[in-house]
Write a protein that holds these residues in place. Structure first.
Motif, short mmCIF file in Angstrom:
data_model
loop_
_atom_site.label_atom_id
_atom_site.label_comp_id
_atom_site.label_asym_id
_atom_site.label_seq_id
_atom_site.Cartn_x
_atom_site.Cartn_y
_atom_site.Cartn_z
N ILE A 361 108.88 -6.08 37.64
CA ILE A 361 109.83 -5.11 37.53
C ILE A 361 111.35 -5.87 37.91
N VAL A 362 112.31 -5.65 37.11
CA VAL A 362 113.49 -6.33 37.22
C VAL A 362 114.51 -5.61 38.10
N VAL A 363 115.16 -6.04 39.12
CA VAL A 363 115.71 -5.41 40.18
C VAL A 363 117.37 -5.72 40.02
N GLN A 364 118.05 -4.76 39.95
CA GLN A 364 119.61 -4.87 40.02
C GLN A 364 120.26 -4.88 41.34
N TRP A 365 121.30 -5.83 41.29
CA TRP A 365 122.12 -5.98 42.56
C TRP A 365 123.59 -6.18 42.27
N THR A 366 124.59 -5.54 43.06
CA THR A 366 125.69 -5.41 42.63
C THR A 366 126.69 -6.72 43.36
N GLY A 367 125.92 -7.68 44.12
CA GLY A 367 126.91 -8.55 44.75
C GLY A 367 126.89 -8.42 46.19
N THR A 368 127.69 -8.93 46.82
CA THR A 368 128.13 -8.90 48.23
C THR A 368 128.72 -7.51 48.80
N ASP A 369 129.03 -6.72 47.72
CA ASP A 369 129.64 -5.41 47.94
C ASP A 369 129.24 -4.69 46.88
N VAL A 370 129.85 -3.46 47.05
CA VAL A 370 129.73 -2.54 45.77
C VAL A 370 130.65 -2.88 44.68
N VAL A 371 131.85 -3.36 45.15
CA VAL A 371 132.83 -4.08 44.10
C VAL A 371 133.22 -5.56 44.75
N PRO A 372 132.40 -6.44 44.56
CA PRO A 372 132.59 -7.79 45.40
C PRO A 372 134.04 -8.20 44.82
N PRO A 373 134.67 -8.94 45.65
CA PRO A 373 135.89 -10.05 45.69
C PRO A 373 135.42 -11.32 44.61
N ALA A 374 134.26 -11.76 44.85
CA ALA A 374 133.58 -12.84 44.39
C ALA A 374 132.21 -12.98 44.71
N ILE A 375 131.59 -13.60 43.71
CA ILE A 375 130.00 -14.07 43.81
C ILE A 375 129.94 -15.61 43.62
N SER A 376 129.26 -16.01 44.66
CA SER A 376 128.73 -17.43 44.68
C SER A 376 127.33 -17.67 44.68
N ILE A 377 126.73 -18.75 44.22
CA ILE A 377 125.40 -19.25 44.14
C ILE A 377 124.64 -18.91 45.48
N PRO A 378 125.15 -19.41 46.64
CA PRO A 378 124.52 -18.92 47.80
C PRO A 378 124.49 -17.49 47.99
N ARG A 416 136.13 -15.73 39.36
CA ARG A 416 135.76 -15.54 40.70
C ARG A 416 134.35 -15.16 40.74
N ARG A 417 133.60 -15.71 39.55
CA ARG A 417 132.03 -15.72 39.72
C ARG A 417 131.83 -17.10 39.40
N GLU A 418 131.03 -17.73 40.35
CA GLU A 418 130.74 -19.38 40.38
C GLU A 418 129.91 -19.68 39.28
N ALA A 419 130.70 -20.65 38.53
CA ALA A 419 129.58 -21.53 37.54
C ALA A 419 128.35 -21.93 38.03
N GLY A 420 127.10 -21.78 37.42
CA GLY A 420 126.02 -22.00 37.95
C GLY A 420 125.17 -20.94 38.44
N LEU A 421 125.61 -19.65 38.38
CA LEU A 421 125.05 -18.50 38.70
C LEU A 421 123.81 -18.19 37.61
N SER A 422 123.84 -18.67 36.62
CA SER A 422 122.71 -18.52 35.76
C SER A 422 121.36 -19.32 36.20
N GLY A 423 121.51 -20.12 37.17
CA GLY A 423 120.33 -20.75 37.72
C GLY A 423 119.46 -19.72 38.76
N GLU A 424 120.41 -18.45 39.24
CA GLU A 424 119.88 -17.77 40.25
C GLU A 424 119.96 -16.34 39.82
N LEU A 425 119.94 -15.94 38.55
CA LEU A 425 120.32 -14.53 38.19
C LEU A 425 119.34 -14.34 36.88
N THR A 426 118.83 -13.58 36.57
CA THR A 426 118.24 -13.00 35.35
C THR A 426 119.10 -12.55 34.33
#
Length: 657
Positions: A361-378, A416-426
């Motif tokens: 089952i695939v799980v969705q996630w909105t980032g560090t907040d409901v409306v995140p100012p940025a999303i990093s690989i960590p 403000r979404r980090e290049a390389g996120l494809s390695g850690e997201l579906t």
């Protein structure tokens, strides 16, 4: 000094012709290499279609060729043995999957290999002879994406000889109609699916919060007419190689341990499956998980609470996933959005999901907040750890259904979404605005980032989205970019936005302030002239946007913003006239400034279309930038007005009306 003949530099003959330039393709391809020469499609081509090629894909190629000026399209089964046989004066276009003989032959002649990734393609153009264009898909989706790249190439007068090998970085890319407020119309959804195809997106989730049959009355069957419309929409999605995902939101009333509710979900999905929908989603967001909806759950899972909710939800979802797999073993995995859908902090709820939820089952996630100012690989790695699987990002941009977005369209570049996120997201899904067409600039960025996050350029993609909306018209593109800048603000749930308002206009107005403060008379005059030009662009942009080059739906959905922008533009024109008068010592400055204030008040009083968004309110146009300048302008140059005997400021008839 003249150069002697003996020192003259020899110039190769090919350098005297037109240079071969690298085309701008969006989303950015994984690999694009220029080879040698160019070719023109001309007015007649030969189209070679491999057996089994999707007729819709072939039809799109024909439409592209017609739009490029091709009058005659001759069909053939294979390439000629030699370039001087059979239509030696025509470009040959080969279209199909890479396992077909004719495509393998064409790739061999192009000295290219087939892209082997899912949804991948190879596109080559060879300039030798009349030219060969090859569109080779690893699969049917890849071939369709190749056609979208060819659509962009065919707009050029000539095609450069090149080899493109391309595939997406993220398996899932697209949008989730998951906002509160007025849902899109079926017409808007159809246009949106057509648009998603052009940016190589592959997923659309139907999940409007205000569809009663998907949330409050989820156990009830859809009316026949609505179900028929959803079936038509699913057909449109298939035609565009977009996966139509149907989402149901049972959380407010579901009894997790009741087999009857599992059966109700299955009945709902069976009804959608019967009209051609094959992918499904259970949304458990925005619900209360500290109480049960039925006594049965208390008996089954114990006292209510976060951990118990995680266990109960996993049991329900696992049962639904098992049912889907039984009915369609090849179906895509169920998608869910959890009740704790943001941040990645370890909690009893997340631990329960991680332990008990079916790993498919695939799980969705909105980032560090409901409306995140940025999303990093960590950040994404932390979510992977918290949920026990790579997550599917639900990015709440450019959605405008929360209070901080009142009066706004969110049209800044996706950044403000980090290049390389494809390695850690579906994958990544954008939650768009209630306004479909104005959502496209941001969604274009989301799709481009999902396709190739490491080569993604936010600003260039933003410009591309404007050109696409403007159908390539330069004047309309400029007008849209001017408008986008006035809607650049990207709020969060807090007090600080994650993108600032009107950065281009602010830089220009700040420059005017600096020159008025420190420049000489000539410099001040030039700055005011530049300000007038910018004010004209703002005032004129709405009429250009409404002129017909741009999708009429865009102008209709943005109507009050365009109305307000025009008035603010006129207020800035009058402000520039006032500064010009003050700079020259004219007594007309006070009148211009007064008229500017009147127009500014009128602009600020314009409100959103009632019911179009969750929160109605005053329209915001470059707020904090444009309004501040119009307000401050009378204080920037002191000019003593001529006073009549009765104390009145004389009124002149010159200046803008």
């Amino acid at each position: 000094m003249m150069m002697s003949a003996s020192l003259a530099i020899a110039v190769p003959s090919h350098a005297l012709g037109h240079p071969v330039t690298r085309p701008a393709i969006f989303p950015a391809p994984t690999s694009m290499v220029l080879t040698s020469g160019t070719l023109a499609l001309g007015t007649a081509v030969v189209l070679i279609t491999a057996p089994g090629t999707d007729p819709e894909t072939v039809a799109r190629v024909r439409d592209i060729l017609t739009a490029a000026g091709v009058k005659t399209i001759t069909s053939a089964r294979r390439l000629p043995v030699a370039p001087d046989r059979v239509h030696p004066d025509r470009v040959h276009i080969v279209l199909g999957l890479g396992d077909s003989g004719v495509v393998r032959d064409s790739l061999s002649r192009s000295k290219a290999t087939l892209e082997t990734h899912t949804e991948g393609y190879t596109l080559t153009t060879v300039a030798a002879g009349a030219g060969i264009v090859t569109l080779a898909g690893h699969d049917a989706d890849g071939l369709f994406h190749a056609v979208q790249t060819f659509r962009q190439l065919a707009r050029r007068p000539t095609l450069p000889a090149l080899v493109i090998q391309d595939h997406p970085a993220m398996p899932i890319r697209g949008t989730i109609e998951g906002f509160y407020g007025a849902p899109w119309s079926m017409t808007d959804r159809t246009k949106h699916l057509d648009f998603l195809a052009t940016v190589k997106a592959n997923t659309y989730v139907y999940s409007p919060k205000d569809d009663p049959y998907a949330r409050d009355r989820w156990r009830e069957a859809y009316p026949t007419a609505t179900l028929s419309s959803l079936g038509t929409l699913a057909q449109t999605a298939r035609r565009n190689h977009v996966d139509f995902v149907y989402a149901v939101s049972p959380g407010p009333s579901v009894c997790f341990s009741d087999p009857a509710d599992v059966q109700a979900l299955e009945r709902k999905f069976d009804a959608l499956r019967a009209i051609g929908v094959g992918s499904f989603y259970v949304a458990l967001d925005d619900i209360e998980y500290t109480k049960w909806n039925c006594e049965r759950d208390k008996t089954a899972f114990g006292p209510s609470g976060a951990e118990a909710a995680g266990v109960a939800q996993a049991q329900l979802l696992n049962a639904v996933q098992a049912g889907l797999s039984t009915k369609d073993p090849g179906a895509r995995a169920l998608i869910m959005v959890p009740t704790e859908y943001y941040d990645a902090k370890e909690t009893p709820y997340k631990a329960a999901l991680r332990k008990h939820l079916d790993p498919r089952i695939v799980v969705q996630w909105t980032g560090t907040d409901v409306v995140p100012p940025a999303i990093s690989i960590p950040d994404a790695k932390a979510a992977t750890k918290a949920f026990g699987r790579k997550t599917l990002l639900w990015d709440n941009y450019p959605v405008n259904d929360y209070a901080q977005t009142t009066g706004r369209l969110l049209m800044a570049p996706y950044t403000r979404r980090e290049a390389g996120l494809s390695g850690e997201l579906t994958g990544i899904l954008s939650n768009p605005m209630n306004q479909e067409a104005p959502s496209r600039p941001a969604v274009t960025g989301v799709a481009a980032f999902g396709w190739n996050d490491t080569a993604y350029d936010a600003e260039r993609t933003w410009h591309f989205s404007a050109r696409e909306l403007a159908s390539g018209d330069d004047r309309a593109t400029a007008a849209l970019l001017t408008f986008f800048d006035t809607q650049h603000m990207a709020p969060t749930f807090g007090s600080q936005p994650w993108q600032e308002q009107a950065p281009r206009l602010k830089a220009a107005l700040d420059a005017v302030r600096e020159v008025l403060a420190d420049g000489d008379a000539a410099a001040r005059q030039r700055a005011i002239a530049d300000l007038t030009t910018r004010a004209d662009a703002i005032a004129n942009a709405p009429d250009i946007i409404r002129s017909g080059t741009i999708d009429p739906g865009f102008a209709a959905q943005a109507r009050p913003w365009l109305d307000a922008m025009q008035r603010w533009g006129r207020a800035l024109q009058l402000t520039a006239a006032g500064l010009g008068s003050a700079n020259s010592g004219s007594t007309a400055a006070a009148r211009y400034f007064a008229e500017a204030r009147t127009l500014a008040r009128e602009a600020a009083a314009i409100t959103t279309i009632p019911g179009a968004t969750r929160f109605d309110g005053p329209i915001k146009i470059a707020d904090g930038v444009l309004d501040a300048f119009v307000s401050d302008a009378p204080t920037l140059i002191a000019a003593a007005p001529a006073i009549e005997a009765d104390g009145a400021v004389p009124v002149r008839s010159d200046g803008p009306k």
